[in-house]
Design a protein around this motif. Structure first.
Motif, PDB file in Angstrom:
ATOM      1  N   VAL A 166       0.917  -1.198  -0.083  1.00 37.46           N
ATOM      2  CA  VAL A 166      -0.240  -0.001  -0.010  1.00 37.46           C
ATOM      3  C   VAL A 166       0.897   1.493  -0.042  1.00 37.46           C
ATOM      4  N   LEU A 167       1.855   1.109   0.728  1.00 39.06           N
ATOM      5  CA  LEU A 167       2.739   2.295   0.923  1.00 39.06           C
ATOM      6  C   LEU A 167       3.499   2.880  -0.330  1.00 39.06           C
ATOM      7  N   GLY A 168       3.964   1.519  -0.815  1.00 43.36           N
ATOM      8  CA  GLY A 168       4.836   1.642  -2.108  1.00 43.36           C
ATOM      9  C   GLY A 168       3.686   2.224  -3.294  1.00 43.36           C
ATOM     10  N   GLU A 169       2.541   1.888  -3.242  1.00 44.49           N
ATOM     11  CA  GLU A 169       1.808   2.582  -4.393  1.00 44.49           C
ATOM     12  C   GLU A 169       1.627   3.940  -4.014  1.00 44.49           C
ATOM     13  N   THR A 170       1.830   4.541  -2.778  1.00 40.26           N
ATOM     14  CA  THR A 170       1.715   5.982  -2.722  1.00 40.26           C
ATOM     15  C   THR A 170       2.642   6.760  -3.535  1.00 40.26           C
ATOM     16  N   LYS A 171       3.586   5.835  -3.913  1.00 38.20           N
ATOM     17  CA  LYS A 171       5.084   6.732  -4.418  1.00 38.20           C
ATOM     18  C   LYS A 171       4.868   6.803  -5.939  1.00 38.20           C
ATOM     19  N   SER A 172       3.724   6.231  -6.620  1.00 32.03           N
ATOM     20  CA  SER A 172       3.604   6.115  -7.959  1.00 32.03           C
ATOM     21  C   SER A 172       2.432   7.123  -8.355  1.00 32.03           C
ATOM     22  N   GLU A 173       2.416   7.545  -9.629  1.00 38.12           N
ATOM     23  CA  GLU A 173       1.306   8.018 -10.171  1.00 38.12           C
ATOM     24  C   GLU A 173       0.190   7.522  -9.939  1.00 38.12           C
ATOM     25  N   CYS A 174      -0.031   6.080 -10.098  1.00 33.05           N
ATOM     26  CA  CYS A 174      -1.271   5.389  -9.995  1.00 33.05           C
ATOM     27  C   CYS A 174      -2.143   5.466  -8.627  1.00 33.05           C
ATOM     28  N   ALA A 175      -1.189   5.978  -7.579  1.00 33.73           N
ATOM     29  CA  ALA A 175      -2.117   6.123  -6.301  1.00 33.73           C
ATOM     30  C   ALA A 175      -1.677   7.270  -5.447  1.00 33.73           C
ATOM     31  N   PRO A 176      -2.141   8.504  -6.039  1.00 36.28           N
ATOM     32  CA  PRO A 176      -2.075   9.713  -5.427  1.00 36.28           C
ATOM     33  C   PRO A 176      -2.510   9.751  -4.131  1.00 36.28           C
ATOM     34  N   ILE A 177      -2.150  10.605  -3.415  1.00 37.90           N
ATOM     35  CA  ILE A 177      -2.294  10.939  -2.014  1.00 37.90           C
ATOM     36  C   ILE A 177      -3.697  11.798  -2.131  1.00 37.90           C
ATOM     37  N   GLY A 178      -4.670  11.207  -1.393  1.00 33.91           N
ATOM     38  CA  GLY A 178      -5.923  12.275  -1.378  1.00 33.91           C
ATOM     39  C   GLY A 178      -6.448  12.509  -0.047  1.00 33.91           C
ATOM     40  N   TYR A 179      -7.789  12.906   0.085  1.00 32.54           N
ATOM     41  CA  TYR A 179      -8.197  13.005   1.619  1.00 32.54           C
ATOM     42  C   TYR A 179      -9.294  12.241   1.557  1.00 32.54           C
ATOM     43  N   PHE A 201      -8.520  12.215  23.942  1.00 35.40           N
ATOM     44  CA  PHE A 201      -8.242  12.847  22.886  1.00 35.40           C
ATOM     45  C   PHE A 201      -9.491  12.440  22.004  1.00 35.40           C
ATOM     46  N   ASN A 202      -9.723  13.357  21.017  1.00 33.79           N
ATOM     47  CA  ASN A 202     -11.194  13.609  20.407  1.00 33.79           C
ATOM     48  C   ASN A 202     -10.795  13.772  18.853  1.00 33.79           C
ATOM     49  N   ILE A 203     -11.375  13.268  18.023  1.00 33.76           N
ATOM     50  CA  ILE A 203     -11.515  13.476  16.861  1.00 33.76           C
ATOM     51  C   ILE A 203     -13.222  13.821  16.181  1.00 33.76           C
ATOM     52  N   ASN A 204     -13.275  14.538  15.188  1.00 30.45           N
ATOM     53  CA  ASN A 204     -14.460  14.937  14.520  1.00 30.45           C
ATOM     54  C   ASN A 204     -14.670  14.480  13.295  1.00 30.45           C
ATOM     55  N   SER A 205     -15.859  14.549  12.769  1.00 36.07           N
ATOM     56  CA  SER A 205     -16.014  14.463  11.130  1.00 36.07           C
ATOM     57  C   SER A 205     -14.994  15.336  10.336  1.00 36.07           C
ATOM     58  N   ASP A 206     -14.712  16.666  10.828  1.00 41.27           N
ATOM     59  CA  ASP A 206     -13.914  17.456   9.907  1.00 41.27           C
ATOM     60  C   ASP A 206     -12.450  16.877   9.990  1.00 41.27           C
ATOM     61  N   GLY A 207     -12.276  16.403  11.293  1.00 39.03           N
ATOM     62  CA  GLY A 207     -10.762  15.621  11.417  1.00 39.03           C
ATOM     63  C   GLY A 207     -10.871  14.544  10.494  1.00 39.03           C
ATOM     64  N   LEU A 208     -11.614  13.696  10.516  1.00 35.45           N
ATOM     65  CA  LEU A 208     -11.873  12.180   9.525  1.00 35.45           C
ATOM     66  C   LEU A 208     -11.574  12.575   8.226  1.00 35.45           C
ATOM     67  N   ARG A 209     -12.423  13.836   7.904  1.00 32.23           N
ATOM     68  CA  ARG A 209     -12.449  14.246   6.326  1.00 32.23           C
ATOM     69  C   ARG A 209     -10.949  14.683   6.093  1.00 32.23           C
ATOM     70  N   SER A 210     -10.341  15.328   6.824  1.00 33.49           N
ATOM     71  CA  SER A 210      -8.907  15.983   6.354  1.00 33.49           C
ATOM     72  C   SER A 210      -7.709  14.962   6.528  1.00 33.49           C
ATOM     73  N   ALA A 211      -7.986  14.085   7.181  1.00 41.13           N
ATOM     74  CA  ALA A 211      -6.974  12.760   7.100  1.00 41.13           C
ATOM     75  C   ALA A 211      -6.498  12.392   5.654  1.00 41.13           C
ATOM     76  N   ARG A 212      -5.569  11.924   5.074  1.00 39.31           N
ATOM     77  CA  ARG A 212      -5.247  11.657   4.096  1.00 39.31           C
ATOM     78  C   ARG A 212      -4.769  10.196   3.650  1.00 39.31           C
ATOM     79  N   LEU A 213      -4.872   9.531   2.613  1.00 41.93           N
ATOM     80  CA  LEU A 213      -4.820   8.039   2.480  1.00 41.93           C
ATOM     81  C   LEU A 213      -4.334   8.252   0.921  1.00 41.93           C
ATOM     82  N   PRO A 214      -3.847   6.852   0.531  1.00 42.37           N
ATOM     83  CA  PRO A 214      -3.450   6.663  -0.914  1.00 42.37           C
ATOM     84  C   PRO A 214      -4.833   6.395  -1.524  1.00 42.37           C
ATOM     85  N   ILE A 215      -4.951   6.828  -2.957  1.00 36.11           N
ATOM     86  CA  ILE A 215      -6.339   6.462  -3.441  1.00 36.11           C
ATOM     87  C   ILE A 215      -5.777   5.797  -4.803  1.00 36.11           C
TER      88      ILE A 215
END
Length: 413
Positions: A191-204, A335-349
């Motif tokens: 998963v992490l390796g895919e984030t380094k390529s153009e086929c898996a851009p980092i999104g939100y 420690f707390n996280i809300n919906s906005d915090g979740l939406r701002s989290a980044r992941l490879p897509i």
């Protein structure tokens, strides 16, 4: 006197088959300093402790030779006793007691199993000295009076062989689980390796979320007439643990707002441990009308863009895990996280085909690992039960198996 002695066994004092050894390390010859652990036996002290805990002057340390035993005088009741097998020679703290056996009477591999069992089951407690609130020490001079039933040497060897066979299978299963876990981690690295390529851009995460919703704050109890409710303890393992469910009484229309369905993700919204905040569990195969509590957030994703299984797999890896931790805020020790915090989290897509390959590989490995863990648990239960039966003579091995050991000379360490 023991209440009952198996036929052919002998009631014997420990001092009849073992004697204390107290040789001191009078020569600075680079002999390794060892410690006795509860689970791993003898280990190098430097490897067991994060820093040096022994004195620079080890001249008063005790020498222990291969085939000898040692126990922590104040920790014997915790199982800190071992037979030296991996080293030819070592030195240990004077706080340990060293002894050796008469191998014409005792098979050392059998004897260490007995001693470990006696220690952990409290059989040695009457020989201890010390107050109720202090560590109790057990000297060998007292311990040598301990009485136990000892089978003939050939039967000792046969029992050792039987238990060693199961222990060998346990060790191989543990190695297989370790290898499977390593392969699973490599899949996550994929998963992490895919984030380094153009086929898996980092999104939100917000780009793929269709809805988030906090859980019900209705009072929960053990009355099964209500709706089952998942709480934080039910999701912390990253799977769904339904062993201790609580229930809430809600009107059906209200309960429907908090009903879970396959493909939902449940995230921990608040916790005293920041590493738990944002931790996710994937909903699959739950009973209908299962609800979730207010300290959790239900996440639904657009499955035309991302697989919920893929998000779940990513939830413990960079960058999503780091983003979730960074988005958490603290208040009153939680420690707390809300919906906005979740939406701002980044992941490879990556594209859906790549996501599916990763999910399939991880799922195959995870199922294999779970099967092996279940098998390992069964092996350990079998080993524990058989140890009890054989060491106390409640179950006897076939005569042919015992006779096959009768012509062996001595019993190696």
């Amino acid at each position: 006197m023991l209440s009952s002695i198996p036929e052919g066994w002998e009631e014997i004092r420990l001092g009849k088959v073992a004697r204390e050894v107290s040789a001191r390390n009078r020569e600075a010859n680079g002999t390794p300093v060892l410690s006795v652990t509860k689970h791993n036996g003898f280990v190098r002290s430097s490897e067991y402790f994060s820093k040096s805990v022994h004195s620079d002057d080890t001249s008063n340390y005790k020498v222990v030779q291969k085939g000898q035993f040692a126990y922590a005088t104040i920790h014997l009741d915790e199982g800190s006793i071992a037979l030296l097998k991996e080293f030819n020679r070592g030195i240990i703290s004077p706080m340990y007691t060293v002894f050796e056996t008469n191998t014409d009477l005792v098979c050392n591999d059998y004897f260490i199993r007995c001693l470990k069992h006696f220690a952990l089951s409290g059989r040695f407690d009457p020989y201890s000295n010390g107050g109720v609130n202090r560590r109790k020490s057990i000297s060998f001079s007292d311990l040598q009076a301990f009485r136990f039933a000892l089978p003939p040497l050939a039967e000792q060897r046969a029992i050792t062989e039987a238990l060693s066979t199961i222990e060998g299978v346990i060790a191989k299963t543990e190695k297989l689980i370790e290898a499977t876990t390593h392969a699973l981690n490599k899949t996550i690295d994929w998963v992490l390796g895919e984030t380094k390529s153009e086929c898996a851009p980092i999104g939100y995460l917000g780009e793929v979320i269709t809805s988030t919703k906090y859980g019900t704050s209705a009072k929960c109890d053990d009355d099964r007439s209500g709706f089952p409710v998942l709480r934080i303890p039910n999701v912390l393992s990253r799977g769904i643990d339904q062993s201790e469910l609580k229930y809430a009484k809600l009107p059906p229309a209200e309960a429907k707002k908090f009903t879970l369905q396959d493909g939902d993700l449940l995230a921990v919204r608040t916790n005293g441990n920041p590493d738990y905040v944002g931790r996710m569990a994937l909903i699959q195969g739950l009973a209908e009308s299962t609800l979730y509590a207010s300290y959790l957030i239900r996440i639904r994703v657009d499955q035309k863009k991302v697989l919920p299984e893929f998000v779940w797999l990513c939830s413990e890896t960079f960058p999503l895990r780091d983003s979730l931790t960074a988005a958490a805020t603290t208040s009153a020790g939680n420690f707390n996280i809300n919906s906005d915090g979740l939406r701002s989290a980044r992941l490879p897509i990556p594209n859906l085909a790549v996501q599916q390959r990763i999910v399939d590989a991880a799922q195959t490995l995870r199922i294999r690992r779970e099967c092996e863990l279940e098998y390992l648990a069964q092996l350990r239960v079998t080993h524990a039960a058989l140890t009890q039966e054989l060491l106390f003579g409640r179950r006897r091995l076939p005569k042919s198996m015992i006779d096959s050991h009768s012509d062996q000379a001595g019993c190696a360490a």
